[in-house]
Design a protein around this motif. Structure first.
Motif, PDB file in Angstrom:
ATOM      1  N   ASN A 110       0.714  -1.311  -0.519  1.00  0.00           N
ATOM      2  CA  ASN A 110      -0.126   0.405   0.177  1.00  0.00           C
ATOM      3  C   ASN A 110       0.732   1.199  -0.412  1.00  0.00           C
ATOM      4  O   ASN A 110       0.677   1.857   0.094  1.00  0.00           O
ATOM      5  CB  ASN A 110      -0.949   0.194   1.396  1.00  0.00           C
ATOM      6  N   GLN A 111       2.799   0.890  -0.004  1.00  0.00           N
ATOM      7  CA  GLN A 111       2.935   2.166  -0.229  1.00  0.00           C
ATOM      8  C   GLN A 111       3.357   2.664  -1.963  1.00  0.00           C
ATOM      9  O   GLN A 111       3.757   1.643  -2.656  1.00  0.00           O
ATOM     10  CB  GLN A 111       4.354   1.885   0.539  1.00  0.00           C
ATOM     11  N   LYS A 112       3.565   4.502  -2.031  1.00  0.00           N
ATOM     12  CA  LYS A 112       3.280   4.529  -3.001  1.00  0.00           C
ATOM     13  C   LYS A 112       4.358   5.720  -3.216  1.00  0.00           C
ATOM     14  O   LYS A 112       4.751   6.443  -2.867  1.00  0.00           O
ATOM     15  CB  LYS A 112       1.904   4.888  -4.039  1.00  0.00           C
ATOM     16  N   GLY A 113       4.745   5.684  -4.230  1.00  0.00           N
ATOM     17  CA  GLY A 113       6.232   7.410  -3.764  1.00  0.00           C
ATOM     18  C   GLY A 113       6.997   7.596  -5.535  1.00  0.00           C
ATOM     19  O   GLY A 113       7.524   6.383  -6.608  1.00  0.00           O
ATOM     20  N   LYS A 114       7.410   8.394  -5.959  1.00  0.00           N
ATOM     21  CA  LYS A 114       8.127   8.420  -7.039  1.00  0.00           C
ATOM     22  C   LYS A 114       9.568   7.503  -6.518  1.00  0.00           C
ATOM     23  O   LYS A 114      10.434   7.606  -5.595  1.00  0.00           O
ATOM     24  CB  LYS A 114       8.998  10.429  -7.618  1.00  0.00           C
ATOM     25  N   VAL A 115      10.206   6.801  -7.939  1.00  0.00           N
ATOM     26  CA  VAL A 115      11.436   6.132  -7.884  1.00  0.00           C
ATOM     27  C   VAL A 115      12.350   6.008  -9.137  1.00  0.00           C
ATOM     28  O   VAL A 115      11.955   6.693 -10.113  1.00  0.00           O
ATOM     29  CB  VAL A 115      11.048   4.569  -7.579  1.00  0.00           C
ATOM     30  N   PRO A 116      13.946   6.804  -8.743  1.00  0.00           N
ATOM     31  CA  PRO A 116      14.944   6.571  -9.735  1.00  0.00           C
ATOM     32  C   PRO A 116      15.001   5.872 -11.121  1.00  0.00           C
ATOM     33  O   PRO A 116      14.893   4.479 -10.358  1.00  0.00           O
ATOM     34  CB  PRO A 116      15.715   7.303  -9.017  1.00  0.00           C
ATOM     35  N   VAL A 117      14.361   5.893 -11.887  1.00  0.00           N
ATOM     36  CA  VAL A 117      14.681   4.979 -13.171  1.00  0.00           C
ATOM     37  C   VAL A 117      16.201   4.296 -12.870  1.00  0.00           C
ATOM     38  O   VAL A 117      16.282   2.918 -13.434  1.00  0.00           O
ATOM     39  CB  VAL A 117      13.910   4.829 -14.310  1.00  0.00           C
ATOM     40  N   THR A 118      17.259   4.585 -12.695  1.00  0.00           N
ATOM     41  CA  THR A 118      18.391   4.411 -12.744  1.00  0.00           C
ATOM     42  C   THR A 118      18.473   3.577 -11.950  1.00  0.00           C
ATOM     43  O   THR A 118      19.975   2.604 -11.514  1.00  0.00           O
ATOM     44  CB  THR A 118      19.420   5.501 -12.462  1.00  0.00           C
ATOM     45  N   TYR A 119      17.597   3.296 -11.007  1.00  0.00           N
ATOM     46  CA  TYR A 119      17.700   2.196  -9.561  1.00  0.00           C
ATOM     47  C   TYR A 119      17.498   0.844  -9.685  1.00  0.00           C
ATOM     48  O   TYR A 119      16.271   0.194  -8.829  1.00  0.00           O
ATOM     49  CB  TYR A 119      17.642   2.757  -8.147  1.00  0.00           C
ATOM     50  N   LEU A 120      16.461   0.629 -10.973  1.00  0.00           N
ATOM     51  CA  LEU A 120      15.427  -0.200 -11.345  1.00  0.00           C
ATOM     52  C   LEU A 120      16.419  -1.055 -12.438  1.00  0.00           C
ATOM     53  O   LEU A 120      16.776  -0.088 -13.341  1.00  0.00           O
ATOM     54  CB  LEU A 120      14.494   0.224 -11.243  1.00  0.00           C
ATOM     55  N   GLU A 121      15.481  -2.477 -12.350  1.00  0.00           N
ATOM     56  CA  GLU A 121      16.079  -3.320 -13.350  1.00  0.00           C
ATOM     57  C   GLU A 121      14.923  -3.921 -13.791  1.00  0.00           C
ATOM     58  O   GLU A 121      13.685  -4.109 -13.107  1.00  0.00           O
ATOM     59  CB  GLU A 121      16.857  -4.533 -13.230  1.00  0.00           C
TER      60      GLU A 121
END
Length: 124
Positions: A110-121
């Motif tokens: 139930n948590q939501k927020g902006k995340v940086p694309v460079t930290y994701l695969e």
């Protein structure tokens, strides 16, 4: 000796140039020109308060376009609009129109927020 007059020659009889009016005096004689404020806009987004802070908790995910992502590195949220991440966890991500392309909205439970694309695969 050369004939003629050279600039800086002490024997020159040419009159000195008349001093030009100061810039402030010249500007004071010009009519005032009204300026129009420039407001950045995003095509397709109403310009009510385009600069308003995006609150990810009020955003609904799109009907399609969500993807799974694996977090590559730990990330500490800078403020309440961002989602803190732990390396190797799986989250759901999606983008919103007009959003910075270097960021996605991430959801974990139930948590939501902006995340940086460079930290994701990005998966699926």
């Amino acid at each position: 000796r050369f004939s003629g007059t050279f600039v800086g020659n002490a024997e020159s009889a040419s009159p000195a140039a008349a001093p030009s009016p100061p810039a402030a005096a010249a500007a004071a004689t010009l009519p005032a020109v009204p300026t129009i404020p420039v407001v950045p806009t995003i095509v397709g987004v109403p310009n009510t308060v385009a600069e308003a802070v995006l609150n990810p908790n009020e955003v609904k995910p799109p009907a399609s376009g969500t993807r799974k992502a694996r977090v590559l590195y730990d990330y500490e949220a800078a403020d309440s609009t961002e989602l803190a991440l732990l390396a190797d966890e799986m989250i759901t991500v999606y983008s919103l129109p007009g959003m910075d392309p270097d960021w996605l909205i991430g959801e974990r439970g139930n948590q939501k927020g902006k995340v940086p694309v460079t930290y994701l695969e990005l998966l699926s």
